[in-house]
Scaffold this motif. Structure first.
Motif, PDB file in Angstrom:
ATOM      1  N   LEU A 291       0.807  -1.212   0.000  1.00 58.15           N
ATOM      2  CA  LEU A 291       0.000   0.000   0.000  1.00 58.15           C
ATOM      3  C   LEU A 291       0.837   1.257   0.000  1.00 58.15           C
ATOM      4  O   LEU A 291       1.807   1.370   0.740  1.00 58.15           O
ATOM      5  CB  LEU A 291      -0.881   0.012   1.253  1.00 58.15           C
ATOM      6  CG  LEU A 291      -2.047  -0.934   1.327  1.00 58.15           C
ATOM      7  CD1 LEU A 291      -3.234  -0.177   1.807  1.00 58.15           C
ATOM      8  CD2 LEU A 291      -2.423  -1.517   0.009  1.00 58.15           C
ATOM      9  N   LEU A 292       0.431   2.226  -0.803  1.00 55.73           N
ATOM     10  CA  LEU A 292       1.144   3.488  -0.877  1.00 55.73           C
ATOM     11  C   LEU A 292       0.288   4.689  -0.516  1.00 55.73           C
ATOM     12  O   LEU A 292       0.813   5.737  -0.223  1.00 55.73           O
ATOM     13  CB  LEU A 292       1.690   3.708  -2.294  1.00 55.73           C
ATOM     14  CG  LEU A 292       2.640   2.633  -2.803  1.00 55.73           C
ATOM     15  CD1 LEU A 292       3.019   2.910  -4.228  1.00 55.73           C
ATOM     16  CD2 LEU A 292       3.882   2.616  -1.968  1.00 55.73           C
ATOM     17  N   TYR A 293      -0.998   4.562  -0.546  1.00 57.13           N
ATOM     18  CA  TYR A 293      -1.993   5.570  -0.149  1.00 57.13           C
ATOM     19  C   TYR A 293      -2.004   6.857  -0.962  1.00 57.13           C
ATOM     20  O   TYR A 293      -3.006   7.193  -1.525  1.00 57.13           O
ATOM     21  CB  TYR A 293      -1.889   5.913   1.342  1.00 57.13           C
ATOM     22  CG  TYR A 293      -2.099   4.737   2.237  1.00 57.13           C
ATOM     23  CD1 TYR A 293      -1.067   4.218   2.982  1.00 57.13           C
ATOM     24  CD2 TYR A 293      -3.329   4.110   2.295  1.00 57.13           C
ATOM     25  CE1 TYR A 293      -1.255   3.133   3.788  1.00 57.13           C
ATOM     26  CE2 TYR A 293      -3.524   3.012   3.092  1.00 57.13           C
ATOM     27  CZ  TYR A 293      -2.474   2.526   3.847  1.00 57.13           C
ATOM     28  OH  TYR A 293      -2.651   1.438   4.634  1.00 57.13           O
ATOM     29  N   MET A 294      -0.900   7.625  -0.983  1.00 54.40           N
ATOM     30  CA  MET A 294      -1.019   8.966  -1.583  1.00 54.40           C
ATOM     31  C   MET A 294      -0.740   8.929  -3.080  1.00 54.40           C
ATOM     32  O   MET A 294       0.186   8.264  -3.510  1.00 54.40           O
ATOM     33  CB  MET A 294      -0.036   9.911  -0.909  1.00 54.40           C
ATOM     34  CG  MET A 294      -0.434  10.252   0.480  1.00 54.40           C
ATOM     35  SD  MET A 294       0.930  10.922   1.386  1.00 54.40           S
ATOM     36  CE  MET A 294       0.892   9.893   2.811  1.00 54.40           C
ATOM     37  N   PRO A 295      -1.500   9.686  -3.879  1.00 52.13           N
ATOM     38  CA  PRO A 295      -1.309   9.605  -5.335  1.00 52.13           C
ATOM     39  C   PRO A 295       0.068  10.056  -5.794  1.00 52.13           C
ATOM     40  O   PRO A 295       0.645   9.473  -6.702  1.00 52.13           O
ATOM     41  CB  PRO A 295      -2.402  10.526  -5.886  1.00 52.13           C
ATOM     42  CG  PRO A 295      -2.830  11.354  -4.761  1.00 52.13           C
ATOM     43  CD  PRO A 295      -2.602  10.592  -3.525  1.00 52.13           C
ATOM     44  N   ALA A 296       0.632  11.088  -5.107  1.00 52.36           N
ATOM     45  CA  ALA A 296       1.952  11.554  -5.524  1.00 52.36           C
ATOM     46  C   ALA A 296       3.019  10.503  -5.223  1.00 52.36           C
ATOM     47  O   ALA A 296       3.970  10.315  -5.991  1.00 52.36           O
ATOM     48  CB  ALA A 296       2.290  12.862  -4.825  1.00 52.36           C
TER      49      ALA A 296
END
Lengths: 526, 77
Positions: A443-448
């Motif tokens: 999981l990376l969560y943030m779009p950037a």
């Protein structure tokens, strides 16, 4: 009633909302637990920052839309041709807003064209954009990268070897096109051979194969379900299953992902209450699950499902698209993984695209069921039958899987899976799913962060697939690694080193259950 | 007492590490606010607005807070 009585797992693993603890007094060691899955909760700061990122992107999206609308900036995307004539606007939904203002900005990380066979290493075409991803130009060069995105679980995507040679010989004997549907003059000798071979491989009575995996689901569920039936499907089922359910005209309800208590509650309510207004009993109840869910990496709870289905006399449809060939001691899928009887699962479905390196799908089960499908299915009556080299590739890979070469591939895949997952979890990343599934979502969560991760990995020579909003929930953007039996230990180590570097650079070690460690600290311990 | 002095060469690597750290902080700012995905002029616009709002708030705090705190204390006592 299935109750969760005792939990004999190690204290470090807490209970998730999805983690179902069943009666497991026989299990003493977490290593033997075939169903141990982890779905760590989203950390609060990650959720808040993700919402802030999307809010800022939304604000700038409105600003750019305003600039485009008032003609200060030229319109680059799809233009409504009748906007000035007073027609109802074509493009107003949130999805086109999202596509114009968030997806297009980082479009270069998705849909990259490849220039070679998608084996463990492949070539990507290099494409550059001068106007922020609205148009591309190809420089003509290719980038060599380790492939962590193709569904090549057993490594059959290769252009040399026995499978490829036999497929080429099949073209010489049978040609390419069959020029007919299966029900007319399109059933070739190799199709019958494939169906018989697949039936003995899976341990079922009979089997039927189609040319497209998506169509296998979408066009064959209407054959087995119709108006007056109830379909209970997992909430994370693939769109092909949902399309098939909608086309069939049966009523459908969803139950929470892998939650057997919820399923049992709904089964009991359905049997007791029947149809919503008339209270007539349902003609039949079908439970639709997948073997391995590719976005979560979780495995369906087959033992409990079979217990439930026998108790309440429902039918079970299992879609083994990602698990056939990849799971189980002999590669026979989830039924083999749990050592259960194939006669308990009524309808087994799978695809040839993922583990066999070919294309198409199949349905397996009792002979009466398959005969019924053969007569009544649209995919059999109207779709062109499968082509010779494709079927020959599947036949060759099935022959290989039954022999020692196949065992080697299956063990290599299991070894790769355990090694890769263990290292990532030890480093402190949040990894979803069962520890034996070859699909590894991180999981990376943030779009950037998602875009930075993808670009930095490609710069280091590793091609990964990152997925964001429409395919996953808004908060849970992730990168999905698909491991293969063709990956060597060196390739996995190179990938882990790159993930370690990039992970430290953009700080995506979110886990609160495991310590955050660098790769060199883990390697020096062992 | 042991005094340690940095030699000339070590000072260069310290300055380089410091600049790397500043660059890393700037990258974190870009990633956390999704400015990484935006075009340069949008980054400039957002950063200008943010710095403007923050500096106005800090300046107001410096100028007015002592007076407000003093009058609050007088009200309480």
């Amino acid at each position: 009633m299935i109750d969760s009585i005792t939990s004999t797992v190690h204290e470090k693993i807490k209970m998730d909302k999805n983690n179902y603890k069943y009666d497991c007094e026989l299990l003493t060691n977490n290593e033997d637990d075939l169903q141990s899955e982890e779905f760590e909760e989203t950390p609060l700061y990650a959720a808040v920052l993700t919402y802030i990122s999307y809010a800022i992107l939304c604000l700038f999206g409105w600003l750019r839309d305003f600039l485009r609308q008032s003609n200060i900036e030229t319109k680059r995307g799809a233009i409504d041709p009748n906007a000035s004539l007073g027609f109802v606007p074509l493009y107003q939904s949130y999805e086109s807003f999202y596509t114009r203002n968030m997806y297009t900005r980082v479009r270069d990380i998705f849909n990259r064209p490849i220039a070679s066979v998608p084996g463990p290493q492949f070539e990507l075409t290099e494409r550059l954009s001068d106007d922020y991803n609205w148009t591309y130009r190809f420089t003509g060069k290719t980038i060599r990268a380790i492939n962590l995105g193709s569904y090549n679980y057993l490594g059959f995507a290769e252009k040399t070897g026995p499978c490829a040679t036999e497929s080429m010989n099949a073209i010489k004997s049978f040609g390419i096109a069959t020029c007919s549907t299966s029900s007319e003059t399109g059933t070739q000798r190799y199709q019958i051979e494939l169906e018989q071979l697949l039936a003995t491989f899976l341990g079922v009575e009979s089997c039927i194969a189609f040319g497209m995996g998506f169509a296998t689901n979408a066009l064959n569920i209407p054959v087995i379900a119709s108006k007056g039936d109830l379909i209970l499907s997992d909430e994370l089922n693939h769109i092909s299953l949902i399309l098939g359910m909608r086309l069939s005209g049966a009523s459908s309800q969803t139950f929470a992902h892998n939650d057997m208590n919820d399923l049992e509650k709904k089964l009991r309510a359905a049997i007791v209450q029947g149809h919503p207004r008339t209270n007539r009993p349902w003609k039949k109840i079908i439970i639709v699950v997948e073997g391995v869910y590719s976005m979560e990496g979780s495995i369906c709870r087959l033992p409990q499902l079979i217990e439930l289905k026998k108790k309440y006399k429902a039918y079970l449809y299992m879609d083994e698209a990602h698990s056939i060939g990849a799971m189980g001691k002999h590669g026979r899928g989830i039924v083999d993984y749990f050592n259960m009887d194939t006669k308990d699962v009524d309808i087994l479905m799978g695809t040839f695209t993922k583990s066999f390196g070919s294309a198409g799908g199949y349905i397996a089960g009792k002979k009466s069921l398959i005969d019924h499908i053969r007569i009544n299915s649209h995919a059999n009556n109207y779709a062109t039958s499968m082509s010779a080299p494709i079927v020959q590739q599947i036949i060759s890979s099935l022959h290989l899987l039954s022999g020692p070469e196949g065992k080697k591939r299956i063990y290599q895949l299991a070894d790769n899976t355990r090694y890769f997952r263990q290292k990532l979890v030890d480093m402190g990343f949040i990894i979803y799913g069962n520890k034996n599934s070859p699909v590894v979502p991180m999981l990376l969560y943030m779009p950037a962060r998602v875009t930075r991760f993808n670009r930095e990995m490609l710069r280091r020579g590793i091609a990964v697939v990152t997925v964001g909003f429409p395919a996953t929930k808004l908060l849970e953007a992730r990168v999905r690694f698909c491991l293969s039996a063709a990956h060597t230990r060196q390739m996995l180590d190179a990938a882990l080193k790159a993930i370690d570097e990039v992970g430290t650079d953009i700080s995506i070690r979110y886990s609160t259950r495991h310590e955050h460690r660098r790769l060199r600290d883990i390697s020096s311990e062992k | 007492i042991l005094d340690t002095y940095t030699t000339g060469l070590e000072m260069f690597s310290n300055i380089r590490r410091f600049f790397k750290f500043i660059h890393w902080l700037y990258l974190q700012y870009l990633l956390n606010t999704a400015l990484y995905m935006l075009e340069p002029w949008e980054r400039l616009l957002f950063s200008t607005l943010l710095i403007g709002i923050l500096s106005t708030a800090i300046y107001s705090a410096f100028v007015f807070l002592p007076h407000h705190v003093r009058s609050l204390m007088q009200l309480i006592s």
